[in-house]
Write an enzyme that holds these catalytic residues in place. Sequence first.
Site, PDB file in Angstrom:
ATOM      1  N   LYS A 121      13.549   2.525   4.695  1.00 17.80           N
ATOM      2  CA  LYS A 121      12.104   2.723   5.424  1.00 17.80           C
ATOM      3  C   LYS A 121      11.956   2.273   6.660  1.00 17.80           C
ATOM      4  O   LYS A 121      11.145   2.322   7.419  1.00 17.80           O
ATOM      5  CB  LYS A 121      11.158   2.326   4.406  1.00 17.80           C
ATOM      6  CG  LYS A 121      10.901   2.817   3.193  1.00 17.80           C
ATOM      7  CD  LYS A 121       9.836   2.433   2.259  1.00 17.80           C
ATOM      8  CE  LYS A 121       9.532   3.451   1.129  1.00 17.80           C
ATOM      9  NZ  LYS A 121       8.440   2.948   0.469  1.00 17.80           N
ATOM     10  N   GLY A 170       6.125   3.224  -5.050  1.00 18.48           N
ATOM     11  CA  GLY A 170       5.325   2.202  -5.239  1.00 18.48           C
ATOM     12  C   GLY A 170       5.795   0.993  -5.828  1.00 18.48           C
ATOM     13  O   GLY A 170       5.123   0.017  -5.919  1.00 18.48           O
ATOM     14  N   LYS A 206       0.711  -3.845   8.298  1.00  8.97           N
ATOM     15  CA  LYS A 206      -0.718  -4.371   8.207  1.00  8.97           C
ATOM     16  C   LYS A 206      -1.222  -3.651   6.996  1.00  8.97           C
ATOM     17  O   LYS A 206      -0.761  -2.619   6.698  1.00  8.97           O
ATOM     18  CB  LYS A 206      -1.564  -3.609   9.506  1.00  8.97           C
ATOM     19  CG  LYS A 206      -3.040  -3.905   9.235  1.00  8.97           C
ATOM     20  CD  LYS A 206      -3.470  -5.252   9.646  1.00  8.97           C
ATOM     21  CE  LYS A 206      -4.925  -5.307   9.245  1.00  8.97           C
ATOM     22  NZ  LYS A 206      -5.499  -7.030   9.246  1.00  8.97           N
ATOM     23  N   PHE A 207      -1.944  -4.292   6.178  1.00  3.88           N
ATOM     24  CA  PHE A 207      -2.366  -3.737   4.836  1.00  3.88           C
ATOM     25  C   PHE A 207      -3.821  -2.902   5.291  1.00  3.88           C
ATOM     26  O   PHE A 207      -4.559  -3.505   5.684  1.00  3.88           O
ATOM     27  CB  PHE A 207      -2.739  -4.823   3.725  1.00  3.88           C
ATOM     28  CG  PHE A 207      -3.256  -4.338   2.565  1.00  3.88           C
ATOM     29  CD1 PHE A 207      -2.612  -3.223   1.751  1.00  3.88           C
ATOM     30  CD2 PHE A 207      -4.389  -4.717   2.113  1.00  3.88           C
ATOM     31  CE1 PHE A 207      -2.928  -2.832   0.591  1.00  3.88           C
ATOM     32  CE2 PHE A 207      -4.916  -4.214   0.919  1.00  3.88           C
ATOM     33  CZ  PHE A 207      -4.116  -3.225   0.205  1.00  3.88           C
ATOM     34  N   HIS A 213      -4.344   8.968   1.195  1.00  2.31           N
ATOM     35  CA  HIS A 213      -2.886   9.285   1.147  1.00  2.31           C
ATOM     36  C   HIS A 213      -2.891  10.543   1.352  1.00  2.31           C
ATOM     37  O   HIS A 213      -3.055  11.604   0.622  1.00  2.31           O
ATOM     38  CB  HIS A 213      -2.301   8.894  -0.253  1.00  2.31           C
ATOM     39  CG  HIS A 213      -0.696   8.518  -0.025  1.00  2.31           C
ATOM     40  ND1 HIS A 213       0.196   7.740  -0.696  1.00  2.31           N
ATOM     41  CD2 HIS A 213       0.183   9.505   0.571  1.00  2.31           C
ATOM     42  CE1 HIS A 213       1.374   8.117  -0.705  1.00  2.31           C
ATOM     43  NE2 HIS A 213       1.346   8.971   0.452  1.00  2.31           N
ATOM     44  N   HIS A 240       0.374   3.138  -7.785  1.00  2.00           N
ATOM     45  CA  HIS A 240       0.982   3.584  -6.523  1.00  2.00           C
ATOM     46  C   HIS A 240       1.631   5.213  -6.922  1.00  2.00           C
ATOM     47  O   HIS A 240       2.643   5.575  -6.162  1.00  2.00           O
ATOM     48  CB  HIS A 240       2.067   2.860  -5.750  1.00  2.00           C
ATOM     49  CG  HIS A 240       1.362   1.462  -5.432  1.00  2.00           C
ATOM     50  ND1 HIS A 240       0.442   1.549  -4.278  1.00  2.00           N
ATOM     51  CD2 HIS A 240       1.481   0.274  -5.916  1.00  2.00           C
ATOM     52  CE1 HIS A 240       0.224   0.359  -4.222  1.00  2.00           C
ATOM     53  NE2 HIS A 240       0.749  -0.515  -5.076  1.00  2.00           N
ATOM     54  N   ARG A 296      13.377  16.247   0.747  1.00  3.77           N
ATOM     55  CA  ARG A 296      13.560  17.308  -0.372  1.00  3.77           C
ATOM     56  C   ARG A 296      12.245  18.076  -0.625  1.00  3.77           C
ATOM     57  O   ARG A 296      11.234  17.886  -0.121  1.00  3.77           O
ATOM     58  CB  ARG A 296      14.126  16.587  -1.596  1.00  3.77           C
ATOM     59  CG  ARG A 296      12.817  15.290  -1.940  1.00  3.77           C
ATOM     60  CD  ARG A 296      12.939  14.677  -3.271  1.00  3.77           C
ATOM     61  NE  ARG A 296      12.289  13.613  -3.366  1.00  3.77           N
ATOM     62  CZ  ARG A 296      11.178  13.521  -3.602  1.00  3.77           C
ATOM     63  NH1 ARG A 296      10.273  14.541  -4.012  1.00  3.77           N
ATOM     64  NH2 ARG A 296      10.286  12.342  -3.826  1.00  3.77           N
TER      65      ARG A 296
END
Length: 341
Positions: A121, A170, A206-207, A213, A240, A296
């Site tokens: 990530k 998640g 930052k949250f 989503h 999540h 994918r």
Amino acid sequence: MAELQPIKKLLIANRGEIALRILRAAREAGISSVAVHSTADANAMHVRLADESVCIGPPSATESYLNAASILSAAEITGAEAIHPGYGFLAENADFAQMVVEHGFIFVGPDPQHIRMMGDKVTAKQAVAEAGIPTVPGSDGAVSDDATAISVARKIGYPVLIKAAAGGGGRGMSVVRSEGELAASLRKTRNEARAGFGDERVYLEKFLDHPRHIELQIMADRHGNVVHLGERDCSLQRRHQKIVEESPSPVISDVERRTIGRTVVRALEKLGYLGAGTIEFLYQDGQFYFIEMNTRIQVEHPVTEMVTGIDLVREQLSVAMGHPLSVTQDDIRIEGHAIEC
């Protein structure tokens, strides 16, 4: 010009629903199919419907569907030219994709370098940011010590999210709402990341406290063509994990769809991406923020197929053989509404 590599026989390195889905696309394209199976799945539907089948090991997935050597051997003995990994198992394993290519088979998926890039990530975020895709404000790469984390958190403002660099599904995430919680949360998330992914690196973002989503489906060929096929909204989740997917999103306008679509297409043209992929975003207050890319076909791909009329798996097979995409961006129309639970 990309060299054409015809596929006459395809090995499907998966089981269940996605194996059947790939089998259907192969049959419609005139490609014969090879199913692989564990001893427990000897009578499974994908095995019964395929043109050929090979047992690759005992019931444990580790010894069968995750056994790269057995899958490559099955492709070798059946004379398959290509391997489609589906989703799950080895689908996003860059080392497996590299082995497939090095052994002379066509890997129906992205190039190994892009699977590796997007599988981490931190490197994924850096790569897409350089290519022009908006990202969530956060640390430049992994944070190795508490002092750096405190500095980054003060800069972007609380609440912040600590995320495992190798995380997914998640897992490996902690929300921190004040500086007093930060050090303990860093230790906890690093321990979870080490135990769950074998990689303790974490980074900060930052949250966003009320995002949707949104994920954008893309397809690319070896001739430099990239298209997006609209978005899927997967905001309804539990722990999540996605519960409902729908396309189009009820909160995205046509203008926003075209704008983010153009941004993603330009970025993936720069990266030289190949095949199917999904760019996932958090969307809040009219802004898109990249969170990850899936290299994918996804479980929820039929939602996109229903509203665009485009067979994504057939397209995967076609571009893997070196053909250009069968559609341009102007050909793609989103009609109706599709929901998957």
